[in-house]
Design an enzyme around this catalytic site. Structure first.
Site, short mmCIF file in Angstrom:
data_model
loop_
_atom_site.label_atom_id
_atom_site.label_comp_id
_atom_site.label_asym_id
_atom_site.label_seq_id
_atom_site.Cartn_x
_atom_site.Cartn_y
_atom_site.Cartn_z
N ARG A 170 52.45 79.80 23.23
CA ARG A 170 52.36 80.24 21.84
C ARG A 170 52.41 78.98 20.96
O ARG A 170 52.59 77.88 21.45
CB ARG A 170 53.45 81.24 21.46
CG ARG A 170 54.76 81.16 22.13
CD ARG A 170 55.75 80.09 21.65
NE ARG A 170 55.79 79.84 20.25
CZ ARG A 170 56.13 78.68 19.72
NH1 ARG A 170 56.45 77.64 20.49
NH2 ARG A 170 56.16 78.50 18.41
N GLY A 171 52.24 79.22 19.66
CA GLY A 171 52.15 78.08 18.75
C GLY A 171 50.68 77.72 18.58
O GLY A 171 49.94 77.60 19.57
N ALA A 172 50.25 77.56 17.32
CA ALA A 172 48.82 77.47 17.04
C ALA A 172 48.08 76.36 17.82
O ALA A 172 47.08 76.64 18.49
CB ALA A 172 48.61 77.33 15.53
N ARG A 205 45.16 87.19 20.17
CA ARG A 205 46.04 87.15 18.99
C ARG A 205 45.16 86.82 17.78
O ARG A 205 44.30 85.94 17.87
CB ARG A 205 47.15 86.09 19.14
CG ARG A 205 48.15 86.42 20.25
CD ARG A 205 49.34 85.47 20.22
NE ARG A 205 50.27 85.78 19.15
CZ ARG A 205 51.34 85.03 18.85
NH1 ARG A 205 51.58 83.93 19.53
NH2 ARG A 205 52.15 85.38 17.88
N GLN A 259 62.19 82.03 17.95
CA GLN A 259 61.61 80.75 18.39
C GLN A 259 62.47 79.57 17.95
O GLN A 259 62.50 78.53 18.61
CB GLN A 259 60.19 80.57 17.84
CG GLN A 259 59.15 81.48 18.46
CD GLN A 259 58.95 82.75 17.67
OE1 GLN A 259 59.84 83.22 16.98
NE2 GLN A 259 57.77 83.35 17.76
N ASP A 319 49.70 78.47 11.10
CA ASP A 319 48.79 79.15 12.03
C ASP A 319 47.37 79.21 11.49
O ASP A 319 46.41 79.30 12.25
CB ASP A 319 49.30 80.56 12.34
CG ASP A 319 50.48 80.46 13.27
OD1 ASP A 319 51.61 80.26 12.77
OD2 ASP A 319 50.28 80.52 14.50
O1 MRU Z 1 54.24 83.69 17.18
P1 MRU Z 1 54.24 82.23 17.50
O2 MRU Z 1 55.47 81.75 18.20
O3 MRU Z 1 52.97 81.78 18.18
O4 MRU Z 1 54.26 81.55 16.07
C1 MRU Z 1 54.22 80.16 15.95
C2 MRU Z 1 54.33 79.70 14.55
O5 MRU Z 1 54.36 80.45 13.61
C3 MRU Z 1 54.29 78.21 14.35
O6 MRU Z 1 55.05 77.85 13.24
C4 MRU Z 1 52.84 77.78 14.13
O7 MRU Z 1 52.04 78.22 15.17
C5 MRU Z 1 52.72 76.33 14.02
S1 MRU Z 1 52.99 75.53 15.56
C6 MRU Z 1 52.75 73.89 15.43
#
Ligand code: MRU
Length: 411
Positions: A52-54, A97, A204, A245
């Site tokens: 996860r994470g963009a 997603r 997270q 994101d």
């Molecule tokens: O639902 P997630 O854990 O994928 O959400 C992640 C976030 O909101 C992060 O802040 C975002 O992806 C930036 S990561 C460098």
């Protein structure tokens, strides 16, 4: 303890032609390594939040296509069929997603490469896709380190920074964006300390950001999300830094739910609100954040709390009892109501996955995973190419020119 001790999040194993990734869904107490040999495997890892994470999602999308090309496209003999199948695989990946544009960016970059190399014999075309995905891994780290350097310059010598969610190394291939700025500040000799929002409902912050900061040896306090206002009012926060994101052309920022509230709080308390993100997170096809699709997630995330753990039997008798219960697969503990717990064999140990109900049954839930922060609350957007400031309509477009950011496809 150092940043470099943090394990990489996702990578291509060239010898075995497979993708390896750290399962983040159970971190920090259970940190399994997942092996994916098919694009579908990566899709499952994405929907299950193992990855996860963009920025990490962007690379995961590319690696999933590489897997398909390397392991699943052998029976295709014609380029047209190959391209059509590749499009179908990309569509499947981007359906996992909806909010992080990096997922679309990763898939689109692979499709663009395939189009550019369509004249190559299929074996070479396949290899070029693998090479592209692998190069996106190292590019990700380079970008994050550049974001870190630009961002660190914005901070005082002993900065107290509040962050939300996990925009750390785990949210990228390595190093992170918002946390990357903090890591880079430390590397530059500054003495950062961090306020970590736990980040309900998936936690997270408590699970991942706290884990990373401890690995990196950076002092921090974990707080619940509703403590941030009070901490700011006490004068203990010099800057808020978050990841993103998706960033629209006008600078509106979609990020983890709760980010918008922090930005408004920063405005009230005169604290700079920084967004740290690579240009691959900018979506120039969207004029404003209104067009960003916000993922809604399982109500159970709000209704209760999940937990995982591993235990080893203390005696042969205990082992026999657990073996008996799990001989036909995972054993579901028969709660009369409320909670859920499954126990499964894991080598000589047992894996427990549970969910503790907190709210009463029958409760209606609204569970958006992200919110949109209007650009007027964003002090600056830190990218790998420099720091964009308002008016973002011009500065972001300049920053992204020639970067390969998404400007032709929407969500
Ligand atoms: O639902 P997630 O854990 O994928 O959400 C992640 C976030 O909101 C992060 O802040 C975002 O992806 C930036 S990561 C460098």
């Amino acid at each position: 303890m150092a940043v470099e001790d943090i394990a990489r999040t996702i990578w291509w194993d060239d010898e075995q032609r497979r993708v390896m990734l750290i399962d983040q869904s159970r971190l920090p107490l259970v940190g399994d390594l997942l092996v994916c040999s098919t694009a579908d495997g990566v899709c499952t890892a994405i929907t299950g939040m193992a990855v996860r994470g963009a920025p990490a999602l962007g690379v995961a999308a590319a690696l999933a296509i590489a897997l398909w090309a390397a392991n699943e496209s052998d029976e295709i003999t014609g380029t047209d069929e190959f391209m059509a199948e590749l499009d179908a695989v990309a569509a499947k990946i981007t359906a996992t997603r909806p909010t992080a544009v990096n997922l679309f960016w990763g898939a689109e970059r692979m499709r663009a490469l395939a189009r550019a190399n369509a004249n190559l014999p299929l074996p070479e075309l396949r290899e070029s896709l693998v090479a592209e995905a692998v190069s996106m891994e190292s590019e990700d780290e380079e970008r994050n380190r550049a974001i870190g350097r630009f961002g660190a310059e914005l901070l005082p010598d002993e900065p107290s920074v509040l962050t939300h969610c996990n925009a750390g190394s785990l949210a990228t291939v390595f190093y992170g964006t918002a946390l990357g700025v903090i890591f880079a500040a430390q590397e530059a000799g500054k003495k950062p300390q961090v306020w970590v929002d736990e980040t309900r409902p998936v936690l997270q912050g408590a699970r991942l950001t706290a884990w990373e900061l401890r690995m990196a040896g950076i002092p921090f306090h974990l707080i619940t999300d509703n403590m941030a206002a009070s901490v700011m009012r006490s004068g203990w926060v010099d800057a808020v830094i978050v990841g993103a994101d998706r960033i629209a052309a006008n600078g509106d920022v979609a990020n983890k739910i709760g980010t918008y509230g922090l930005a408004v709080l920063c405005h009230e308390h005169g604290i700079p609100f920084y967004v740290a993100a690579p240009t691959s997170t900018v979506d120039l096809t969207l004029e404003s954040g209104e067009g960003i699709v916000i993922e809604e997630r399982d109500p159970r995330e709000v209704l209760g709390v999940t937990f995982s753990g591993v235990f080893e039997p203390r005696s042969p008798e205990e082992a026999r009892a657990w073996d008996l219960l799990t001989q036909e697969g995972s054993y579901a503990v028969p709660f009369t109501k409320g909670h859920a717990m499954e126990i499964a064999r894991k080598g000589a140990a047992y894996q427990v996955d549970g969910w503790v109900r907190v709210a009463p049954p029958g409760v209606e839930v609204y569970n958006p995973a992200f919110d949109v922060t209007p650009a007027k609350y964003v002090t600056a957007i830190i990218t790998e190419r420099g720091v964009a400031r308002p008016d973002y309509m011009g500065s972001l477009a300049d920053m992204c020119a020639g970067s390969g950011a998404i400007d032709e496809i929407g969500a």
